[in-house]
Design an enzyme around this catalytic site. Structure first.
Site, short mmCIF file in Angstrom:
data_model
loop_
_atom_site.label_atom_id
_atom_site.label_comp_id
_atom_site.label_asym_id
_atom_site.label_seq_id
_atom_site.Cartn_x
_atom_site.Cartn_y
_atom_site.Cartn_z
N CYS A 65 -63.33 6.51 -103.47
CA CYS A 65 -61.91 6.15 -103.37
C CYS A 65 -61.17 7.16 -102.50
CB CYS A 65 -61.28 6.13 -104.77
SG CYS A 65 -59.58 5.50 -104.69
N CYS A 69 -55.92 10.67 -107.30
CA CYS A 69 -55.46 10.69 -108.71
C CYS A 69 -56.22 11.79 -109.47
CB CYS A 69 -55.68 9.34 -109.36
SG CYS A 69 -54.99 7.98 -108.40
N CYS A 72 -58.86 11.16 -112.32
CA CYS A 72 -59.92 10.17 -112.07
C CYS A 72 -61.16 10.80 -111.46
CB CYS A 72 -59.37 9.09 -111.13
SG CYS A 72 -60.58 7.82 -110.74
N CYS A 110 -62.49 -7.25 -118.07
CA CYS A 110 -61.65 -6.53 -117.10
C CYS A 110 -62.51 -6.12 -115.91
CB CYS A 110 -61.05 -5.29 -117.76
SG CYS A 110 -60.16 -5.69 -119.27
N CYS A 142 -58.96 -10.13 -116.45
CA CYS A 142 -57.96 -9.20 -115.92
C CYS A 142 -58.60 -8.46 -114.74
CB CYS A 142 -57.56 -8.21 -117.01
SG CYS A 142 -56.31 -7.00 -116.47
N CYS A 202 -50.57 -6.22 -116.93
CA CYS A 202 -51.21 -5.24 -117.82
C CYS A 202 -50.91 -3.87 -117.24
CB CYS A 202 -52.72 -5.48 -117.87
SG CYS A 202 -53.62 -4.23 -118.82
N ARG A 272 -53.09 -1.75 -126.55
CA ARG A 272 -54.52 -1.40 -126.58
C ARG A 272 -54.69 0.11 -126.71
NH1 ARG A 272 -55.58 -3.83 -122.30
NH2 ARG A 272 -55.61 -5.68 -123.58
S1 SF4 Z 1 -57.41 5.86 -110.33
FE1 SF4 Z 1 -59.27 6.55 -109.29
S2 SF4 Z 1 -60.14 4.68 -108.40
FE2 SF4 Z 1 -57.99 4.22 -108.92
S3 SF4 Z 1 -56.80 4.68 -107.05
FE3 SF4 Z 1 -56.80 6.56 -108.28
S4 SF4 Z 1 -58.55 7.75 -107.51
FE4 SF4 Z 1 -58.85 5.63 -106.84
#
Ligand code: SF4
Length: 324
Positions: A65, A69, A72, A110, A142, A202, A272
């Protein structure tokens, strides 16, 4: 009458808790948690009875990605040791749905992919997958695919998906602390596009990232104001190799206070107890069913979780029933 009973009565009457009351809920003394839960359970029961909705995630693309974030393990700043793979085959996504329906007794499937957002080609591909799944299984579908416009959401809807997940994650104020490659407003825009497309929304958050009590309150009221249909409340599972790897666990009491607040502010919505339930609350995680009506089983995006068989035993031993 206790303050907890008053809050529950207000929620049942369709009245919104004040911010002061919401703050008090987050500060419920440890000795009062059971009383809070008993009152919040009345609110949960009104909308959902003793039903528990089981959800199963399929991470159909992992890692790779470009976003940053901090919570993550799949981000471009993560060095976590995770499986990395491109989009799964249609057969694998269909097989995941079969297992969710037949093995896990899930109501919702999901479909989650890492990335900033889906391309047109990916939407077409997933639309084909969703049509095949919906033809064979009575699952709610979802999709959690990142940032999305109305046209893409509409194409997922036309294929049979009912929900798009896009979490606000935290307050607008705190958001730059957890992500710099997109904004809180980008996320709100996706939620609004999903609504414009006529789909269910959601969206929830992650507790335990270093946010303040006011950030939790802002998030909870933002979710309420956006009239979100399905609200996953995640509790950070700090993963080695991510910037938040040193964050402490969320205590059970804090988890219950937070879930109770989301229930009181969203009496009829799908609440949830989501990611991090097992990691943070362990064997006590059955207590989430007082405020929440839904859980995930069989793990999360890059972490394991409770098996479906264990969750079925937990649900049934408490006298709850699995929603089908
Ligand atoms: S949560 Fe993780 S997978 Fe989703 S956009 Fe952010 S870095 Fe990418």
């Amino acid at each position: 009458m206790s303050i907890y009973r008053e809050w529950a009565d207000q929620a049942l009457a369709g009245e919104t808790l004040t911010r002061d009351a919401a703050r008090e809920c987050l500060q419920t003394p440890p000795d009062d948690i059971d009383e809070l839960l008993n009152e919040v359970f009345r609110v949960r029961q009104e909308a959902w009875g003793k039903r528990v909705k089981i959800c199963v995630l399929n991470n159909i693309r992992s890692g790779l990605c470009p976003e940053d974030c901090s919570y993550c393990s799949q981000s471009n700043v993560s060095t976590a040791d995770i499986s990395v793979y491109p989009l799964k085959t249609m057969e694998a996504i269909y097989e995941g749905a079969r297992q969710a329906h037949e093995g896990a007794r899930a109501k919702r499937y999901c479909i989650v992919a890492s990335g900033r957002g889906p391309t047109d080609k990916e939407i077409d591909y997933l639309a084909g997958c969703i049509q095949k799944i919906k033809a064979d299984f009575p699952l709610e579908i979802c999709c959690s695919l990142g940032l999305m416009d109305e046209d893409k959401a509409r194409r997922l809807k036309d294929a049979g998906a009912g929900w798009v997940n896009h979490n606000l994650n935290s307050s607008e104020r705190f958001y730059p602390n957890i992500c710099t490659t997109h904004t809180y407003q980008d996320r709100v825009n996706t939620i609004q596009a999903v609504k414009e497309a006529g789909m269910h929304t959601c969206s929830g958050g992650i507790i335990g990232m270093g946010e303040t009590e006011d950030d939790v309150l802002d998030l909870a009221f933002a979710i309420r104001d956006l009239d979100i249909d399905s609200i996953p409340v995640n509790f950070l599972h700090p993963i080695r190799g991510t910037p938040l790897s040193d964050r402490p666990r969320t205590r059970m009491e804090n988890g219950l206070r937070t879930l109770s607040l989301f229930r009181l502010l969203n009496p009829k919505k799908d609440i949830r107890a989501a990611g991090g339930r097992e990691f943070n609350f362990g064997g006590d995680s059955w207590r989430v069913f007082y405020p929440a009506n839904s859980i995930f089983v069989e793990g999360y995006l890059t972490t394991g979780g409770q098996t479906a068989a264990d969750a079925h035993r937990m649900i049934e031993s408490m006298g709850f029933e699995i929603e089908r």
